[in-house]
Design a protein around this motif. Sequence first.
Motif, short mmCIF file in Angstrom:
data_model
loop_
_atom_site.label_atom_id
_atom_site.label_comp_id
_atom_site.label_asym_id
_atom_site.label_seq_id
_atom_site.Cartn_x
_atom_site.Cartn_y
_atom_site.Cartn_z
N ILE D 119 14.85 -23.28 1.87
CA ILE D 119 15.58 -23.60 3.09
C ILE D 119 15.28 -25.04 3.52
O ILE D 119 16.18 -25.79 3.92
CB ILE D 119 15.19 -22.60 4.20
CG1 ILE D 119 15.79 -21.22 3.87
CG2 ILE D 119 15.65 -23.09 5.56
CD1 ILE D 119 15.40 -20.13 4.85
N ASN D 120 14.04 -25.41 3.40
CA ASN D 120 13.69 -26.79 3.76
C ASN D 120 14.40 -27.80 2.88
O ASN D 120 14.82 -28.86 3.35
CB ASN D 120 12.17 -26.99 3.65
CG ASN D 120 11.46 -26.48 4.88
OD1 ASN D 120 12.10 -26.23 5.91
ND2 ASN D 120 10.15 -26.30 4.79
N ARG D 121 14.54 -27.47 1.63
CA ARG D 121 15.24 -28.36 0.70
C ARG D 121 16.70 -28.54 1.14
O ARG D 121 17.25 -29.64 1.08
CB ARG D 121 15.17 -27.78 -0.71
CG ARG D 121 14.89 -28.81 -1.78
CD ARG D 121 14.58 -28.14 -3.11
NE ARG D 121 13.36 -27.36 -3.05
CZ ARG D 121 13.21 -26.12 -3.52
NH1 ARG D 121 14.23 -25.52 -4.11
NH2 ARG D 121 12.06 -25.49 -3.41
N ILE D 122 17.27 -27.43 1.58
CA ILE D 122 18.66 -27.50 2.02
C ILE D 122 18.78 -28.31 3.30
O ILE D 122 19.76 -29.01 3.54
CB ILE D 122 19.22 -26.07 2.22
CG1 ILE D 122 19.23 -25.31 0.89
CG2 ILE D 122 20.61 -26.11 2.83
CD1 ILE D 122 19.50 -23.82 1.02
N LEU D 123 17.76 -28.24 4.14
CA LEU D 123 17.80 -28.96 5.42
C LEU D 123 17.56 -30.45 5.26
O LEU D 123 17.85 -31.24 6.17
CB LEU D 123 16.73 -28.39 6.36
CG LEU D 123 17.14 -27.23 7.25
CD1 LEU D 123 15.99 -26.81 8.13
CD2 LEU D 123 18.36 -27.60 8.09
N LYS D 124 17.01 -30.81 4.12
CA LYS D 124 16.64 -32.21 3.89
C LYS D 124 17.72 -33.21 4.30
O LYS D 124 17.43 -34.17 5.04
CB LYS D 124 16.28 -32.41 2.41
CG LYS D 124 15.50 -33.66 2.10
CD LYS D 124 14.05 -33.56 2.57
CE LYS D 124 13.34 -34.91 2.53
NZ LYS D 124 13.10 -35.35 1.14
N PRO D 125 18.97 -33.03 3.87
CA PRO D 125 20.00 -34.01 4.23
C PRO D 125 20.16 -34.18 5.75
O PRO D 125 20.49 -35.26 6.22
CB PRO D 125 21.28 -33.41 3.63
CG PRO D 125 20.82 -32.50 2.57
CD PRO D 125 19.48 -31.97 3.00
N TYR D 126 19.91 -33.10 6.47
CA TYR D 126 20.03 -33.20 7.93
C TYR D 126 18.93 -34.10 8.48
O TYR D 126 19.18 -34.96 9.33
CB TYR D 126 19.90 -31.79 8.54
CG TYR D 126 20.21 -31.75 10.02
CD1 TYR D 126 21.31 -32.40 10.55
CD2 TYR D 126 19.38 -31.03 10.89
CE1 TYR D 126 21.60 -32.34 11.90
CE2 TYR D 126 19.66 -30.97 12.24
CZ TYR D 126 20.77 -31.63 12.74
OH TYR D 126 21.03 -31.58 14.08
N LEU D 127 17.76 -33.93 7.93
CA LEU D 127 16.65 -34.77 8.37
C LEU D 127 16.91 -36.22 7.99
O LEU D 127 16.55 -37.15 8.73
CB LEU D 127 15.34 -34.27 7.74
CG LEU D 127 15.04 -32.80 8.02
CD1 LEU D 127 13.72 -32.37 7.39
CD2 LEU D 127 15.03 -32.51 9.53
#
Lengths: 194, 194, 194, 194
Positions: D119-127
């Motif tokens: 999930i964190n990997r998927i969120l990366k672009p948002y960050l």
Amino acid sequence: MKNNKPKYMLIIDAAVDVIAENGYHASQVSKIAKRAGVADGTIYLYFKNKEDILVSVFEEKMGQFIEQIATATNERENASDKLLTLIEMHFGQLAANHHLAIVTQLELRQSNLELRQQINRILKPYLVVIDGILKEGIKEKLFRKDINVPLLRQMIFGTLDETVTNWVMNEDKYDLIGLAPTVHELITQGISAK
Amino acid sequence: MKNNKPKYMLIIDAAVDVIAENGYHASQVSKIAKRAGVADGTIYLYFKNKEDILVSVFEEKMGQFIEQIATATNERENASDKLLTLIEMHFGQLAANHHLAIVTQLELRQSNLELRQQINRILKPYLVVIDGILKEGIKEKLFRKDINVPLLRQMIFGTLDETVTNWVMNEDKYDLIGLAPTVHELITQGISAK
Amino acid sequence: MKNNKPKYMLIIDAAVDVIAENGYHASQVSKIAKRAGVADGTIYLYFKNKEDILVSVFEEKMGQFIEQIATATNERENASDKLLTLIEMHFGQLAANHHLAIVTQLELRQSNLELRQQINRILKPYLVVIDGILKEGIKEKLFRKDINVPLLRQMIFGTLDETVTNWVMNEDKYDLIGLAPTVHELITQGISAK
Amino acid sequence: MKNNKPKYMLIIDAAVDVIAENGYHASQVSKIAKRAGVADGTIYLYFKNKEDILVSVFEEKMGQFIEQIATATNERENASDKLLTLIEMHFGQLAANHHLAIVTQLELRQSNLELRQQINRILKPYLVVIDGILKEGIKEKLFRKDINVPLLRQMIFGTLDETVTNWVMNEDKYDLIGLAPTVHELITQGISAK
DNA sequence: TATGAATGAGCCTTCATTCAT
DNA sequence: AATGAATGAAGGCTCATTCAT
């Protein structure tokens, strides 16, 4: 592209390879279909169900197996020589076809009773060949006239079968065919001293 | 209510019955549990998994089987008599326990290679007993000194096994134990006339 | 042998260790019991069910956590200093207790809604402490009087929580406590130039 | 009947609904299949296992979520406006999709470490989007040049996340989007008086 | 003939909780 | 208070078979 080999045999051959390589339980219909280069559904145009593939594998391969042994033994003069030829060919054919040996000795036995009974039906002609040799030997006075033919046939078949199975489970580490004369001698002479 | 029999043996015995009646593949763990009168989960307090039940069945039952044969053969004077006793008891024990015979001759073979190798490991002591008898017979000069012991052991085991399997598949229609002397004689005398 | 520690706390401490080491889903009651040195059934003399263990873990550990922060902040003179102390202690206590940090930041969140609501109830006093500091700051005219206290509290708690979670997930590779002054400054000064 | 929607998205959408309504642990694969109007087995033609459904739900929904925020912020002139837009859209999108908000804020967190890392990997672009805005703000001299970008990003994400989670747990009883300007102001101005 | 996407029945195993001792 | 053997419900996943194209 021309593909003369009918799909039926393509599937049979694929099944032998897949079962030998993956074992009975890991041999899904889809895996056999892929190896044969056909669609899953196509299998069911040629075979009633999965079990039918297995029976057919045995039928086709054992058919040749038995026929060749029957032909070869017929060319020998007497029952004792015929028996030796039968043993040599039994060992020889399975030693020459490693995949088939794995399938017949190990994998095909992991099946239900019904399938095993069909396999026995297919093996029947082989047992008839053995019985014929024994009866001929009695007539030729090469073999004792008081032997129990069905029982002796079980002994012969059980011996050959157990010997091949042991050889397969030992990963072919020794020369199977080389055992033929010894097995033949044990059967004919027994183990008693003198 | 007092139940002294440990659950372990309750489950083993239930497994023999369920497998004999339903066949290997239709013998769900839940069915064995129900027959044993325990909860499904209880099975897993005594066995690692389903396969472990099967191995244990063989271990327990064959353990007794082999031990009794070893004891009985030891009481005989010479190798030939020992061999006869072994054949009689091999046939006798399986003939006396129909369910066990079905399981060992038919159902337990429907298992994967790994399980079969474990079964072979369990059978090892039995093969050692046979080898011992053969070596003793050679020393006693009852058996020819040039026999190939491992091969002959395969012949003997293969013969007995095939004979029992045929008897089971023919639904016990004839007297198995009565075959013992003939089998013994075939092994020792061979089939050659004179 | 004397064991003064009541079993209740033995189980709580065992639960923290087991959950930190094995993760929430691999922390069976039996594993916690074994670690605590008690029988499985004993757990149920002290806790209603498994969830109750988890709630109690949080209750006990967070109770101390909150109490210590409340005490420490009370010793500071003004709201800004109190806020700094709160941040330092929030980071400090979790940095000092690695297992507890894993449990509160990662494992305890893998629980159902009901448990999460109980956790929120336990956290309530902590939020009250934050609210108190904010209100005091307004009264002291250190903080703007137009701030939305509940929203800001969420912002502060969210910031601290996210920061600790990131630190735990990065396996404590940097100095968490060292971030306290910067976080404090960001909250009080904002990010606008000038 | 014509059904153009590929089954993949049918299952994703069914999963969002089922998880939102029943919670993560009560969302059996069979329940999702039934809701999607497909057979249980069909799920496994599109997803590796149950966890893969969850990762894919997040991937699909967050992909759109992030993309739309990235596009919208790009249309604003300066970093401060971009930050406001990001906050508005973060709140707006989750407020507009109640089921998705429950899944992302509550249910998806009840998963093991491995899934959380995905999930964190998927969120990366948002960050990355947030980081970009912060860096741009520094260049534009709208934000202080001494800010710790990763830490501030955690603060912003933590604040938004905590705010949405509180809103979801309070069952949407207030206007989430209306909080956007205040949150924006708190971040940019801080809480210090003057 | 041939395809291969879709089906759905079936089962082993785990583990929170109980209760006789 | 303490034990730990026993319970039994529950569910993810596989794969032989079908059928619309």
